[in-house]
Design an enzyme around this catalytic site. Sequence first.
Site, mmCIF file in Angstrom:
data_model
loop_
_atom_site.group_PDB
_atom_site.id
_atom_site.type_symbol
_atom_site.label_atom_id
_atom_site.label_comp_id
_atom_site.label_asym_id
_atom_site.label_seq_id
_atom_site.Cartn_x
_atom_site.Cartn_y
_atom_site.Cartn_z
ATOM 1 C CD GLU A 88 30.021 -8.140 12.231
ATOM 2 O OE1 GLU A 88 30.461 -8.576 11.154
ATOM 3 O OE2 GLU A 88 29.822 -6.952 12.450
ATOM 4 C CB CYS A 101 31.328 -5.257 20.343
ATOM 5 S SG CYS A 101 29.935 -4.700 19.369
ATOM 6 C CB CYS A 108 19.540 -5.302 12.156
ATOM 7 S SG CYS A 108 18.808 -4.044 13.224
ATOM 8 C CB CYS A 112 20.306 2.589 10.715
ATOM 9 S SG CYS A 112 19.351 2.554 12.239
ATOM 10 C CB CYS A 115 23.667 0.342 10.352
ATOM 11 S SG CYS A 115 24.181 -1.035 11.387
ATOM 12 N N GLY A 160 22.192 -6.260 15.162
ATOM 13 C CA GLY A 160 20.885 -6.445 15.777
ATOM 14 C C GLY A 160 20.467 -5.291 16.650
ATOM 15 C CB SER A 192 23.908 0.419 21.750
ATOM 16 O OG SER A 192 23.715 1.463 20.826
ATOM 17 C CB SER A 215 21.644 4.784 18.002
ATOM 18 O OG SER A 215 22.487 3.781 18.513
ATOM 19 C CG LEU A 216 19.240 11.543 19.375
ATOM 20 C CD1 LEU A 216 17.900 10.897 19.718
ATOM 21 C CD2 LEU A 216 19.560 12.632 20.390
ATOM 22 C CG ASN A 291 33.514 3.171 11.120
ATOM 23 O OD1 ASN A 291 34.701 3.420 11.030
ATOM 24 N ND2 ASN A 291 32.926 2.836 12.255
ATOM 25 C CB CYS A 334 28.278 -1.461 12.603
ATOM 26 S SG CYS A 334 28.742 -0.334 13.886
HETATM 27 N N1 SAH Z 1 20.732 -1.494 17.135
HETATM 28 C C1 SAH Z 1 21.513 -0.880 18.164
HETATM 29 C C2 SAH Z 1 22.938 -1.392 18.247
HETATM 30 C C3 SAH Z 1 23.639 -1.494 16.952
HETATM 31 S S1 SAH Z 1 25.044 -0.751 16.418
HETATM 32 C C4 SAH Z 1 21.512 0.608 17.981
HETATM 33 O O1 SAH Z 1 20.933 1.104 17.025
HETATM 34 O O2 SAH Z 1 22.039 1.309 18.842
HETATM 35 C C5 SAH Z 1 25.898 0.142 17.587
HETATM 36 C C6 SAH Z 1 26.128 1.595 17.184
HETATM 37 O O3 SAH Z 1 26.879 1.742 15.966
HETATM 38 C C7 SAH Z 1 24.835 2.351 16.962
HETATM 39 O O4 SAH Z 1 24.929 3.601 17.585
HETATM 40 C C8 SAH Z 1 24.813 2.495 15.471
HETATM 41 O O5 SAH Z 1 23.968 3.529 15.066
HETATM 42 C C9 SAH Z 1 26.267 2.730 15.160
HETATM 43 N N2 SAH Z 1 26.650 2.543 13.766
HETATM 44 C C10 SAH Z 1 26.127 1.742 12.841
HETATM 45 N N3 SAH Z 1 26.753 1.880 11.658
HETATM 46 C C11 SAH Z 1 27.714 2.803 11.840
HETATM 47 C C12 SAH Z 1 28.690 3.366 10.997
HETATM 48 N N4 SAH Z 1 28.795 3.042 9.722
HETATM 49 N N5 SAH Z 1 29.514 4.285 11.554
HETATM 50 C C13 SAH Z 1 29.414 4.653 12.847
HETATM 51 N N6 SAH Z 1 28.515 4.140 13.686
HETATM 52 C C14 SAH Z 1 27.655 3.234 13.187
#
Ligand code: SAH
Length: 346
Positions: A88, A101, A108, A112, A115, A160, A192, A215-216, A291, A334
Amino acid sequence: MINLLDYSYEDLEILIENLRQPKYRINQLYDALQNYKDANSISNLPNDLIAILKKDFIFCPLQIIEEKTGKDGTKKFLYKLQDGNIIEGVLMSYKYGNTLCVSTQVGCKMGCKFCASTLNGFVRNLSSGEIIAQVLCVNKSLGGTYKNRKITNIVLMGSGEPLDNYENVVRFIKNVSYEKGINISQRNISLSTCGLVEKIDALKEENLQITLTISLHAPTDEIRREIMPIANKYTIKQVVEAARRYFNKTKRRIVFEYALIDNVNDSFACADELANILKGLSCHVNLIPLNNVEERNLNGTNKKRAYAFMNRLASKNISTTIRRTIGEDIDGACGQLRNKFISNNM
Ligand code: SAH
């Protein structure tokens, strides 16, 4: 079958030379590929050359199979790959241009908790051509050509973990910013990552001008481990030190993503600790109210608390903004659309 979009311009030069074709065919073929034309719609190449190429090569490795437009103009795309896998993408329109994006993997591995990309596990890496095809295909669908592009910015924030598909992703960045092609400035590309330390160190040596986004999502290892399995492999200190090395080498300001999760990471104590660990680093913090992911019991922080968190960080001299959530009405966040598609159709 080889995907022609995996090739750089130089690779095409070699291919055309090996096929004993005149040199001007290189630009003709490259033009067609950058405009996302399939083999049958290229009129300026001789039929016998097209026939030879069609035998061994794929021209257009993905198709848009669904497109939704949200109230705020955000567009969400589902693409089908040659092997039937679905990925997507999201297109966001801003005053300064359009940001696409892109996904870098089918599924993936990172796991997380918040996610949706990770819910169906990992399937496979995308090739560099499958990543650039997302850009060229959407550009075409918006009426653009590579010389008159409708996409100005790219974020590698779809499904991913880009640094878990390192070589293809670096190749993609080089090809999509190549001056003879769609030529999207590296300064308009953000990558990212959840923070794969060795790969961040490798990336800083590639001489790219992209923005590194990390992504911290937590200020302590304890909280981070609750929501991000990768935190069992690298400590926050290791990640932030890698960010520092990246900045020192590239002079590109680091962006940290911090999804605000109700009662998990949104207290003032968390803001203070975050300010503490980022002290002295040239960086910006992007706060995103989470989200909600139905499948998990994690909720976004409310607006008032999010602003309080932002102000607290700002009061400690950390540059920070709240990213507006976009495309929520179309499952723009995401991995959500792909998941719906998979659970409804497979
Ligand atoms: N794997 C990469 C890129 C993926 S997603 C990463 O971890 O950065 C891009 C961003 O969206 C990341 O910061 C991820 O943590 C965030 N993300 C994923 N799910 C989310 C959600 N439900 N709400 C807000 N941000 C989210």
